[in-house]
Enzyme design. Sequence first.
Site, PDB file in Angstrom:
ATOM      1  N   SER A 133      82.506  47.009  -7.545  1.00 25.66           N
ATOM      2  CA  SER A 133      82.613  47.965  -6.433  1.00 25.66           C
ATOM      3  C   SER A 133      81.583  49.074  -6.574  1.00 25.66           C
ATOM      4  O   SER A 133      81.213  49.452  -7.678  1.00 25.66           O
ATOM      5  CB  SER A 133      84.003  48.597  -6.400  1.00 25.66           C
ATOM      6  OG  SER A 133      84.032  49.597  -5.383  1.00 25.66           O
ATOM      7  N   LYS A 188      90.001  43.462  -7.616  1.00 27.45           N
ATOM      8  CA  LYS A 188      88.986  43.973  -6.668  1.00 27.45           C
ATOM      9  C   LYS A 188      89.494  43.866  -5.225  1.00 27.45           C
ATOM     10  O   LYS A 188      89.262  44.738  -4.399  1.00 27.45           O
ATOM     11  CB  LYS A 188      87.663  43.194  -6.833  1.00 27.45           C
ATOM     12  CG  LYS A 188      86.593  43.567  -5.797  1.00 27.45           C
ATOM     13  CD  LYS A 188      86.236  45.040  -5.848  1.00 27.45           C
ATOM     14  CE  LYS A 188      85.129  45.537  -4.967  1.00 27.45           C
ATOM     15  NZ  LYS A 188      84.861  45.062  -3.683  1.00 27.45           N
ATOM     16  N   HIS A 191      91.787  46.637  -4.719  1.00 27.25           N
ATOM     17  CA  HIS A 191      90.943  47.841  -4.596  1.00 27.25           C
ATOM     18  C   HIS A 191      90.499  47.999  -3.144  1.00 27.25           C
ATOM     19  O   HIS A 191      90.594  49.078  -2.550  1.00 27.25           O
ATOM     20  CB  HIS A 191      89.721  47.718  -5.517  1.00 27.25           C
ATOM     21  CG  HIS A 191      88.614  48.691  -5.225  1.00 27.25           C
ATOM     22  ND1 HIS A 191      87.768  48.557  -4.137  1.00 27.25           N
ATOM     23  CD2 HIS A 191      88.224  49.826  -5.846  1.00 27.25           C
ATOM     24  CE1 HIS A 191      86.914  49.566  -4.115  1.00 27.25           C
ATOM     25  NE2 HIS A 191      87.165  50.346  -5.139  1.00 27.25           N
ATOM     26  N   ASN A 192      90.029  46.917  -2.564  1.00 20.93           N
ATOM     27  CA  ASN A 192      89.561  46.984  -1.177  1.00 20.93           C
ATOM     28  C   ASN A 192      90.702  47.265  -0.208  1.00 20.93           C
ATOM     29  O   ASN A 192      90.527  47.974   0.778  1.00 20.93           O
ATOM     30  CB  ASN A 192      88.855  45.685  -0.786  1.00 20.93           C
ATOM     31  CG  ASN A 192      87.448  45.632  -1.342  1.00 20.93           C
ATOM     32  OD1 ASN A 192      87.144  46.261  -2.361  1.00 20.93           O
ATOM     33  ND2 ASN A 192      86.565  44.889  -0.702  1.00 20.93           N
ATOM     34  N   GLU A 195      91.311  50.762  -0.365  1.00 22.27           N
ATOM     35  CA  GLU A 195      90.151  51.367   0.339  1.00 22.27           C
ATOM     36  C   GLU A 195      90.381  51.366   1.866  1.00 22.27           C
ATOM     37  O   GLU A 195      90.136  52.370   2.541  1.00 22.27           O
ATOM     38  CB  GLU A 195      88.915  50.558  -0.036  1.00 22.27           C
ATOM     39  CG  GLU A 195      87.641  50.818   0.741  1.00 22.27           C
ATOM     40  CD  GLU A 195      86.538  49.809   0.367  1.00 22.27           C
ATOM     41  OE1 GLU A 195      86.176  49.723  -0.818  1.00 22.27           O
ATOM     42  OE2 GLU A 195      86.051  49.092   1.272  1.00 22.27           O
TER      43      GLU A 195
HETATM   44  C1  6PG Z   1      83.127  48.127  -2.612  1.00 24.46           C
HETATM   45  C2  6PG Z   1      83.405  47.758  -1.188  1.00 24.46           C
HETATM   46  C3  6PG Z   1      82.623  46.548  -0.833  1.00 24.46           C
HETATM   47  C4  6PG Z   1      82.405  46.385   0.648  1.00 24.46           C
HETATM   48  C5  6PG Z   1      83.513  45.688   1.354  1.00 24.46           C
HETATM   49  C6  6PG Z   1      83.952  46.366   2.620  1.00 24.46           C
HETATM   50  O1  6PG Z   1      84.105  48.188  -3.343  1.00 24.46           O
HETATM   51  O2  6PG Z   1      81.974  48.351  -2.950  1.00 24.46           O
HETATM   52  O3  6PG Z   1      84.752  47.502  -0.983  1.00 24.46           O
HETATM   53  O4  6PG Z   1      83.182  45.457  -1.476  1.00 24.46           O
HETATM   54  O5  6PG Z   1      82.078  47.569   1.242  1.00 24.46           O
HETATM   55  O6  6PG Z   1      82.962  44.455   1.678  1.00 24.46           O
HETATM   56  O7  6PG Z   1      84.776  45.512   3.273  1.00 24.46           O
HETATM   57  P1  6PG Z   1      84.920  45.399   4.831  1.00 24.46           P
HETATM   58  O8  6PG Z   1      83.594  44.958   5.394  1.00 24.46           O
HETATM   59  O9  6PG Z   1      85.983  44.388   4.964  1.00 24.46           O
HETATM   60  O10 6PG Z   1      85.283  46.760   5.316  1.00 24.46           O
END
Ligand code: 6PG
Length: 463
Positions: A133, A188, A191-192, A195
């Site tokens: 990430s 991960k 984590h997303n 996010e």
């Molecule tokens: C990270 C982000 C990265 C990316 C995702 C966003 O941890 O660096 O999460 O993995 O920005 O792909 O996901 P979406 O396009 O689904 O918002």
Amino acid sequence: MKAEIGVIGLGVMGKSLSRNLAQKGFSLALFNRHLEGQEEHIARDFKQDFPELENSQAFDDLQSFVASLAAPKKIIVMIAAGAAIDDLLSQITPLLSAEDIVVDGGNSHFEDTQKRIELLEKRGIHFIGAGISGGEYGALHGPSIMPSGNAVAYSQIEKYLKAIAAKDSHGEPCCTYIGSQGSGHFVKMIHNGIEYVEMQLLAECYFILKQQGLSNPAIADVFESWRKDLDSYLLEISVDILRKQEGDIFVLDTILDQAGNKGTGKWSSIAIANSGTPATLIPAALLTRYLSFFKSYRTQLSKDFPRTDFSDQMAINELKDAYEFARVINHHQGFSILAQASNQYQWNLNLSAIARIWTQGCIIKSQFMIGLIEILKEEEDLLSHPQIQKTIRERHAATQSVVATSIRAAYHIPCLAEAVQFFHGITTADSSANFIQAQRDYFGAHTYLKKDDPSGKKYHTDW
Ligand code: 6PG
């Protein structure tokens, strides 16, 4: 001279990660496929562009790339998740030998990672699924890294991953062995999911303040003031976003309100549903992105159902409390999913260590996450920890007020509302589920348990 480590896939993330590795003094082999008219001489041109890559070797021929690596060969793959990984593995495995190590640094699905681990292990090749990430900046200056798979193989690539990872406030790398199988990619993925919710909560606070008549710079000032106690990477970038102008125009105001996604929020929601964990916020944030896509339908219905004027003012300090309340619930739910998966798959996840590697380098790094390192050592169920309970108690009334006012004003605030709804559900001793059981038994003879009979005996009523 054979290279110490290879990188496959020189897109934005692959390039940044390669430069990071080269800056740490590792000798590299770089590979990008040759696609006539589309991807030509990518590795060669990339090497020429950056002085730190002077000693790297550049290839667009897979066989020569693999041959340039010292044994056991160590390769980090930075290509799109999905079929592209399987295609690459089918091309590269015949070129590899037992004890070689392939690391997948993309956002792969954890079950795919597990299948790939099993497939490659049959030939003695180790496959490490590593969630990474931090976006482009993180990949170059220090990402948060979540590796999993064969622990012995991990120990052989650990020094590379730790060298390039972000450093926490004690100077320790934000990279730790997560566990066996695809646990790194699972972590991960969650984590997303966290996010998605953190982003949605900020979007809802922005929306409320905008509806209350605040300008973008005024909202930026509110968010800036919140940073004193609630700082996070996402709050920080939100301030920048709100202030960004091109000429007289705020860039934010020019952006179409349809939120995209690449799938990890959907996977998180499916994993939540499969596991039976009541983690309600991630699906809410995901479905809100989906709802945003119905722009023309929303526009049409907004005319069919015009809003009545609403003039109640929202207290900004209450909104801050509601935001904090919802973030606590989000982290409670996120770590609960990890705890559930840890049991289900016997990964033995160390939640405190996961919080630690999420304090730098990643998108959800925050002051709150730093506090969670100690809290999670004492209590993995956040809502059972006294300090968390105090935060929630002190912010509950303000959150109710913000949500109630927003609903009366017909603001769409799904994650703020769901945070307080979840809290009400999880703190209700006697719920309405007896009514569901009665209905199920009425129409389908599905039976029910009785409150005063702990034996597990199933009852049926002729309704
Ligand atoms: C990270 C982000 C990265 C990316 C995702 C966003 O941890 O660096 O999460 O993995 O920005 O792909 O996901 P979406 O396009 O689904 O918002």
